[in-house]
Structure formats: C-alpha cells, structure tokens
Write an enzyme that holds these catalytic residues in place. Structure first.
Site, PDB file in Angstrom:
ATOM      1  N   LYS A  35      40.740  34.715  68.223  1.00  0.00           N
ATOM      2  CA  LYS A  35      41.199  35.832  67.498  1.00  0.00           C
ATOM      3  C   LYS A  35      41.713  35.057  66.297  1.00  0.00           C
ATOM      4  CE  LYS A  35      45.757  35.184  69.698  1.00  0.00           C
ATOM      5  NZ  LYS A  35      46.599  35.583  70.844  1.00  0.00           N
ATOM      6  N   ARG A 130      55.441  44.382  75.265  1.00  0.00           N
ATOM      7  CA  ARG A 130      54.445  44.453  74.200  1.00  0.00           C
ATOM      8  C   ARG A 130      53.677  45.315  74.867  1.00  0.00           C
ATOM      9  NH1 ARG A 130      52.205  39.295  70.965  1.00  0.00           N
ATOM     10  NH2 ARG A 130      50.718  39.372  72.773  1.00  0.00           N
ATOM     11  N   TYR A 255      59.706  25.876  39.746  1.00  0.00           N
ATOM     12  CA  TYR A 255      60.439  27.071  39.767  1.00  0.00           C
ATOM     13  C   TYR A 255      61.921  27.103  40.138  1.00  0.00           C
ATOM     14  CZ  TYR A 255      55.957  29.685  39.020  1.00  0.00           C
ATOM     15  OH  TYR A 255      54.886  30.194  38.577  1.00  0.00           O
ATOM     16  N   MET A 303      51.975  28.959  43.904  1.00  0.00           N
ATOM     17  CA  MET A 303      50.797  29.530  44.415  1.00  0.00           C
ATOM     18  C   MET A 303      49.618  28.520  44.421  1.00  0.00           C
ATOM     19  SD  MET A 303      48.802  33.012  42.717  1.00  0.00           S
ATOM     20  CE  MET A 303      50.105  33.996  43.102  1.00  0.00           C
TER      21      MET A 303
HETATM   22  C1  LIG Z   1      46.811  34.593  71.568  1.00  0.00           C
HETATM   23  C2  LIG Z   1      46.834  34.808  73.070  1.00  0.00           C
HETATM   24  C3  LIG Z   1      46.583  33.732  73.969  1.00  0.00           C
HETATM   25  C4  LIG Z   1      46.508  32.431  73.524  1.00  0.00           C
HETATM   26  O1  LIG Z   1      47.889  31.860  73.468  1.00  0.00           O
HETATM   27  P1  LIG Z   1      48.161  30.335  72.914  1.00  0.00           P
HETATM   28  O2  LIG Z   1      49.559  30.306  72.840  1.00  0.00           O
HETATM   29  O3  LIG Z   1      47.241  29.926  71.354  1.00  0.00           O
HETATM   30  O4  LIG Z   1      47.413  29.447  73.904  1.00  0.00           O
HETATM   31  C5  LIG Z   1      46.377  34.079  75.275  1.00  0.00           C
HETATM   32  N1  LIG Z   1      46.470  35.074  75.914  1.00  0.00           N
HETATM   33  C6  LIG Z   1      46.574  36.344  74.863  1.00  0.00           C
HETATM   34  C7  LIG Z   1      46.848  37.797  75.497  1.00  0.00           C
HETATM   35  C8  LIG Z   1      46.917  36.064  73.635  1.00  0.00           C
HETATM   36  O5  LIG Z   1      47.286  37.221  72.919  1.00  0.00           O
END
Ligand SMILES: *Cc1c(COP(=O)(O)O)cnc(C)c1O
Length: 358
Positions: A35, A130, A255, A303
């Site tokens: 992702k 969640r 800054y 930046m």
């Molecule tokens: C992002 C995610 C993972 C992977 O998590 P890591 O900590 O990067 O290994 C696994 N399962 C779900 C549902 C996730 O959202």
C-alpha cells in the site's frame, strides 16, 4: 540531467527480505503489503519483484486496479474494502479480493446478484477498534456471508494486531487468543501477523502472514534496525552539497535562528528538505553522510535545503555526494532523531525525488 535529490531502490534486497520472511514463517503463505505506493518505493516497481509471493495487499481499490491494468494476475487484497455498490462491482470486475469489515458492506454484498463471484477476507476486530467485527458479532455475520451465492466459500478470516511492535504487550496475546477462539470451528484460511507479529509473535503465524515494512528491510520495532533480523534495507536517499560557507562564532543559522555557532564553523548546504520528504522534525544533531562520513545537521530543515556542520570535513565542496539514509546510516536512526517512525519517512518521499532501481 539527474535530479539533485534521488532515491535508490535495491530490488535484490526485496528478494532477500522475502527469503527472510519465509525463514520466519516457513509454513505460511505470504501476502506482501505494498500500500501507499509500496511504502514510497514505487507500486509497480516493487510488484514486479514479488512474483514468488502468494498475494499482494494494497489499501485502496485504485491501487489494485492500477496493478491489474499493468498486467499483474496475482491475488490482490483490498484492505479497506469498499463503501458502495459501484465500488464493489469495480472490485469484482478487476478480480480484487475485498476485506469485509462492516455491516453496510454485508448488506451491499447480499444485494449483489452478478455472475462473477467475490473473494472475501472477513475481518475481526480483536482490539484495534478500527476496522472489523467484534467477536460477539462474528457468528451472525459469518452465516450471512455463507448464505451469499455471490461469495466464494469458504472465505478467508483475518484480524490486525495493534501492539505487536511491543514484545511485552499483553494486548497482543489477548488479540491472538480472541481471534483463534472466535474462528476455531470455522473453515477458511486465517491471517493475523504483520511484520512485528512475524518476527516477535510465533502464535500469530497462521495460514497467511502480511509483511509490510520488513519487505523493505526495515525493523517494525523502535529499538532495532532491519539488519538485526537479517533484513537488507531497500531504499536509500541521496542528494548533494550545493554551497559551503564559513561563519563566525555567535552567528545563527536557518529559519527562526534555532542554531547558533559557538565557534568559527564551516557550514554545508544540502539540496534536500521537507519538500522532498526529509522530515522537518529532524533535530539538530541528526546524522547526515557527506562523502560517506557522518556530520551533524544544524538548524531547521527547510523546504528545499538543510544545513550541516562541515567542521570535520575541510575539503568538502559543492557537488559532493550526500546520503540522508542508506548504507551506513539507517532510516530507523533518522526516524528516532525526528521523533517519528521509519514508515512515515519511507511513505513521505515526494514526487520531486527521482526513484531509480539498482
Ligand atoms: C499495513 C498493514 C500490514 C503491514 O504492516 P507492517 O507493520 O508494515 O508489516 C498488515 N496488515 C494490515 C491490515 C495492514 O494495514
């Protein structure tokens, strides 16, 4: 012309890390989590080296569709599922597996009468609060999905760990036990472990594991680095010096003038900043490699630029190479200096940074 700031992505390291994941979970199938543009490494680039894994997971439908349109035929799981009928139909059209986590989704599935079947990963909420169904809601939801002719049977069962990166957390043990108790009499392959689960929680290794950050060679724990677990970092971030100057004692830099020199100082200006994804929260003292040697960042991250104290490198000059993380400087270390986690640093690399494969 090459960009001043660029990231190198080492694809051989991804393959190595998959091998390590197999060592940790030899019985399990691997769902590689890519992702958020493969944690900043490039969705398609990373997907290409994942031919040996059993599935790929992304968060959103558009990421999955992009993979399908690019010709990937591997199983793809959409971790956030869908919110309406149209989205469900798109997911089915592109043969994407969906995570089902809410009653609203089950209602939509019950009203889908298309020919093509849907592959479901039913998600239990074992404490994250969640996505997912509470264990008390599980049986009726399971039965409803079982009765859907449009759902492939038996469907998959999963949960997500909230605190697996804390090896002493009682919560993780409770989550694993609750999941196993709830699903034990049901068929369907099961999945619990993220990277931290794979490394630290043997009990969480079930039919499928879901490694994310460890694929990229990074530790999921705050007090270690990927190398401690035999992993190889995949991304390194680079730029170059663009100016050198000498300032007197008592001069302020950057800054808000947060850093004051206490002696004559040779300063270097590096072409990297939060506009590239280098964290603005990186404190004075954060190590930076100039010509392969550590120097401290001084003053605020801007930046497009940072400033470093080059007093230990009197010969450094404009054009010299700079590494922000990579060989000799772990992204985990930069995360600690920046009061964040390596996940955000990897995901945060911006469009301006050219990504090159090695
Ligand atoms: C992002 C995610 C993972 C992977 O998590 P890591 O900590 O990067 O290994 C696994 N399962 C779900 C549902 C996730 O959202």
């Amino acid at each position: 012309m090459t960009a001043a700031a660029y990231a190198l992505v080492n694809l051989a390291a991804v393959k190595h890390n998959i091998g390590k994941i197999r060592d940790y979970a030899p019985q399990a199938k691997i769902m590689a989590v890519i992702k958020a543009n493969a944690y900043g490494h490039g969705l398609l680039r990373i997907a290409e080296v994942l031919q040996g894994v059993d599935a790929i997971a992304v968060a959103r439908a558009d990421e999955g569709i992009r993979l399908r349109l690019s010709g990937f035929s591997i199983r793809i799981v959409i971790l956030e599922g869908f919110v309406c009928k149209q989205e469900l139909e798109d997911l089915i059209k592109y043969d994407l597996d969906v995570v089902v986590h809410s009653v609203g989704q089950v209602d939509i599935i019950e009203n889908y009468w298309g020919q093509k079947k849907l592959t479901v990963w039913l998600k239990l909420d074992t404490g994250m609060n969640r996505l997912g169904f509470k264990s008390t809601e599980f049986t009726p939801i399971y039965k409803r999905l079982m009765a859907c002719s449009s759902v492939k049977q038996p469907f998959f069962l999963m949960t997500h760990l909230s605190s697996a990166d804390d090896p002493h957390s009682a919560v993780t043990r409770q989550q694993v036990n609750l999941f196993k108790d709830t699903v034990k009499t049901y068929p369907g392959e099961k999945s619990i472990a993220n990277s931290a689960g794979i490394i630290a929680w043997d009990d969480s290794l079930t039919d499928w594991v879901r490694p994310g950050v460890m694929l990229y060679g990074v530790s999921p724990f705050s007090n270690s680095v990927g190398k401690d677990f035999g992993l190889k970092p995949v991304m390194s971030l680079h730029s170059r010096l663009i100016a050198i100057k000498n300032i007197g004692a008592g001069e302020v830099v950057g800054y808000a003038g947060t850093w004051v020199s206490n002696q004559q100082t040779r300063l270097g200006v590096v072409a990297i900043g939060y506009g590239d994804g280098f964290p603005r929260s990186a404190q004075t003292g954060t190590p930076v490699l100039v010509n392969g040697k550590r120097v401290p960042l001084v003053g605020r991250v801007s930046m497009d630029m940072i400033t470093v104290d080059l007093s230990s490198q009197m010969n450094a000059k404009a054009g010299d190479p700079v590494t922000l993380w990579g060989e000799g400087l772990e992204v985990e270390e930069i995360a600690r200096y920046s009061d964040t986690i390596p996940y955000t640093l990897l995901c945060g690399i911006t469009q301006r940074v050219e990504i090159k494969k090695v």
